[in-house]
Design a protein around this motif. Structure first.
Motif, mmCIF file in Angstrom:
data_model
loop_
_atom_site.group_PDB
_atom_site.id
_atom_site.type_symbol
_atom_site.label_atom_id
_atom_site.label_comp_id
_atom_site.label_asym_id
_atom_site.label_seq_id
_atom_site.Cartn_x
_atom_site.Cartn_y
_atom_site.Cartn_z
ATOM 1 N N PHE A 182 -1.374 -8.982 -2.228
ATOM 2 C CA PHE A 182 -1.658 -10.037 -1.264
ATOM 3 C C PHE A 182 -2.939 -9.687 -0.511
ATOM 4 N N GLN A 183 -3.759 -10.690 -0.289
ATOM 5 C CA GLN A 183 -4.954 -10.468 0.526
ATOM 6 C C GLN A 183 -4.580 -10.518 2.005
ATOM 7 N N VAL A 184 -5.216 -9.652 2.793
ATOM 8 C CA VAL A 184 -5.043 -9.648 4.248
ATOM 9 C C VAL A 184 -6.413 -9.475 4.885
ATOM 10 N N GLU A 185 -6.505 -9.811 6.150
ATOM 11 C CA GLU A 185 -7.764 -9.619 6.864
ATOM 12 C C GLU A 185 -7.988 -8.151 7.205
ATOM 13 N N ASP A 186 -6.891 -7.431 7.492
ATOM 14 C CA ASP A 186 -6.981 -6.057 7.964
ATOM 15 C C ASP A 186 -5.797 -5.281 7.379
ATOM 16 N N ALA A 187 -6.069 -4.387 6.413
ATOM 17 C CA ALA A 187 -4.989 -3.652 5.755
ATOM 18 C C ALA A 187 -4.255 -2.733 6.721
ATOM 19 N N ASP A 188 -4.966 -2.127 7.665
ATOM 20 C CA ASP A 188 -4.313 -1.231 8.619
ATOM 21 C C ASP A 188 -3.368 -2.005 9.530
ATOM 22 N N ARG A 189 -3.770 -3.192 9.911
ATOM 23 C CA ARG A 189 -2.912 -4.014 10.755
ATOM 24 C C ARG A 189 -1.666 -4.461 9.987
ATOM 25 N N ALA A 190 -1.835 -4.769 8.696
ATOM 26 C CA ALA A 190 -0.683 -5.153 7.877
ATOM 27 C C ALA A 190 0.292 -3.989 7.731
ATOM 28 N N VAL A 191 -0.230 -2.772 7.576
ATOM 29 C CA VAL A 191 0.615 -1.590 7.495
ATOM 30 C C VAL A 191 1.418 -1.417 8.784
ATOM 31 N N ALA A 192 0.760 -1.549 9.921
ATOM 32 C CA ALA A 192 1.447 -1.409 11.202
ATOM 33 C C ALA A 192 2.519 -2.482 11.374
ATOM 34 N N ALA A 193 2.212 -3.709 10.962
ATOM 35 C CA ALA A 193 3.191 -4.789 11.074
ATOM 36 C C ALA A 193 4.394 -4.524 10.182
ATOM 37 N N ALA A 194 4.154 -4.023 8.976
ATOM 38 C CA ALA A 194 5.252 -3.737 8.059
ATOM 39 C C ALA A 194 6.146 -2.641 8.608
ATOM 40 N N ARG A 195 5.551 -1.589 9.120
ATOM 41 C CA ARG A 195 6.351 -0.497 9.698
ATOM 42 C C ARG A 195 7.153 -0.980 10.901
ATOM 43 N N GLY A 196 6.537 -1.821 11.718
ATOM 44 C CA GLY A 196 7.217 -2.326 12.901
ATOM 45 C C GLY A 196 8.341 -3.290 12.588
ATOM 46 N N ALA A 197 8.306 -3.898 11.379
ATOM 47 C CA ALA A 197 9.314 -4.898 11.013
ATOM 48 C C ALA A 197 10.405 -4.330 10.119
ATOM 49 N N GLY A 198 10.425 -3.005 9.966
ATOM 50 C CA GLY A 198 11.510 -2.389 9.209
ATOM 51 C C GLY A 198 11.167 -1.940 7.818
ATOM 52 N N PHE B 291 10.647 -10.026 8.328
ATOM 53 C CA PHE B 291 9.687 -9.039 7.846
ATOM 54 C C PHE B 291 8.411 -9.714 7.346
ATOM 55 N N TYR B 292 8.534 -10.636 6.426
ATOM 56 C CA TYR B 292 7.345 -11.233 5.822
ATOM 57 C C TYR B 292 6.613 -12.162 6.793
ATOM 58 N N GLY B 293 7.335 -12.739 7.724
ATOM 59 C CA GLY B 293 6.666 -13.505 8.771
ATOM 60 C C GLY B 293 5.805 -12.612 9.635
ATOM 61 N N SER B 294 6.292 -11.405 9.912
ATOM 62 C CA SER B 294 5.523 -10.455 10.727
ATOM 63 C C SER B 294 4.282 -9.966 9.996
ATOM 64 N N VAL B 295 4.420 -9.679 8.695
ATOM 65 C CA VAL B 295 3.306 -9.107 7.940
ATOM 66 C C VAL B 295 2.241 -10.151 7.614
ATOM 67 N N PHE B 296 2.670 -11.353 7.195
ATOM 68 C CA PHE B 296 1.721 -12.342 6.686
ATOM 69 C C PHE B 296 1.576 -13.592 7.557
ATOM 70 N N ILE C 176 16.404 -11.351 -2.523
ATOM 71 C CA ILE C 176 16.717 -10.447 -1.407
ATOM 72 C C ILE C 176 18.173 -10.665 -0.962
ATOM 73 N N PRO C 177 18.826 -9.622 -0.415
ATOM 74 C CA PRO C 177 20.218 -9.757 0.008
ATOM 75 C C PRO C 177 20.391 -10.296 1.420
ATOM 76 N N ASP C 178 19.318 -10.353 2.192
ATOM 77 C CA ASP C 178 19.404 -10.775 3.593
ATOM 78 C C ASP C 178 18.214 -11.664 3.899
ATOM 79 N N LEU C 179 18.440 -12.973 3.869
ATOM 80 C CA LEU C 179 17.341 -13.917 4.039
ATOM 81 C C LEU C 179 16.731 -13.835 5.430
ATOM 82 N N GLU C 180 17.546 -13.707 6.456
ATOM 83 C CA GLU C 180 17.023 -13.673 7.819
ATOM 84 C C GLU C 180 16.112 -12.459 8.030
ATOM 85 N N LEU C 181 16.538 -11.302 7.519
ATOM 86 C CA LEU C 181 15.718 -10.102 7.644
ATOM 87 C C LEU C 181 14.425 -10.245 6.852
#
Length: 259
Positions: A206-222, A29-34, A20-25
């Motif tokens: 990746f496994q998640v508990e709630d796919a809809d929640r993961a989608v919302a988190a991804a959208r919210g994190a850019g 992002f991945y901290g928010s999703v997972f 990735i070109p931006d480690l902080e971003l």
């Protein structure tokens, strides 16, 4: 949940990382999703950053030069106990070495190849680092499948190199899907033939508990994401991170997990 403490058998997806070109971003992002935490590596190792779930390694982020890198994707590494020998076998069967076998300090040895169908993958011979220490649970790697325009070449290559057996899947009518199984019968992934694919590539789920929640988190994190949909094996969604790297999240359907 599976805790991994030793090297995986030959051909098993054992490690994943993302340039990735931006480690902080990326960490945001991945901290928010997972819910990952991060251990940023030293400068002498390119700030290669371990992604941690409950203190265990589940993936890595690798800063790359944005001026020279124009595409980003999750790399999958298949396990081997002899990276030189397996790389040579791959080459003899038509794979193109992109990075010759190299030792990574005391962590292990690796190589990067492009298979005859055009998909990139890595080989990992673990030492101090065995690969993903936690898999098959929310926030961790669940599986990898190869989507390819040339499934015949892919099936021949991977079955010959890794000794996989190839089983069709009657549960997905109209889909050219082949299970990849190790000699011990364990399923390690699959090959999906898709003539409309832009290019052959290994996907990461990746496994998640709630796919809809993961989608919302991804959208919210850019990132961007398709709405989650139900399929036979779970509720899944395709997500694209802020750099254009894609991956899939999947959650068990109600009642399926218990079964």
């Amino acid at each position: 949940m599976t805790i991994v403490t030793t090297n995986q058998p030959l051909g098993t997806p054992t490690w994943i990382d993302l340039g990735i070109p931006d480690l902080e971003l990326a960490m945001s992002f991945y901290g928010s999703v997972f819910g990952w935490e991060f251990d940023v590596g030293p400068e002498e190792f390119g700030r290669y950053t371990m992604c941690l779930l409950r203190g265990k390694k589940v993936a890595a982020l690798m800063p790359v030069d944005a001026e020279t890198s124009t595409a980003y994707w999750w790399n999958v590494y298949l396990a081997t106990d002899d990276v030189d020998d397996t790389t040579a076998k791959c080459r003899a069967l038509g794979a193109e070495p992109l990075a010759e076998p190299m030792q990574i300090a005391d962590q292990g040895s690796m190589s990067i190849l492009r298979d005859p169908s055009g998909a990139q993958f890595g080989l990992w011979q673990g030492a101090a680092h065995v690969g993903c220490e936690l898999v098959n649970e929310s926030g961790a790697l669940l599986r990898n499948d190869l989507v390819t325009t040339d499934p015949v070449a892919a099936r021949s290559f991977y079955s010959t190199v890794f000794g996989f057996t190839l089983d069709g899947n009657d549960e997905l009518p109209g889909v050219d899907f082949t299970f990849l199984r190790r000699p011990d019968g364990h399923e390690v992934g699959g090959i999906i033939g898709d003539p409309q694919a832009v290019a052959s590539s290994w996907g990461t789920l990746f496994q998640v508990e709630d796919a809809d929640r993961a989608v919302a988190a991804a959208r919210g994190a850019g990132g961007t994401a398709e709405d989650a949909t139900n399929m036979k094996y779970g509720r899944t969604a395709e997500i694209t991170d802020p750099f254009g790297a894609t991956f899939t999240v999947g959650a068990p359907l109600p009642g399926v997990q218990e079964a």
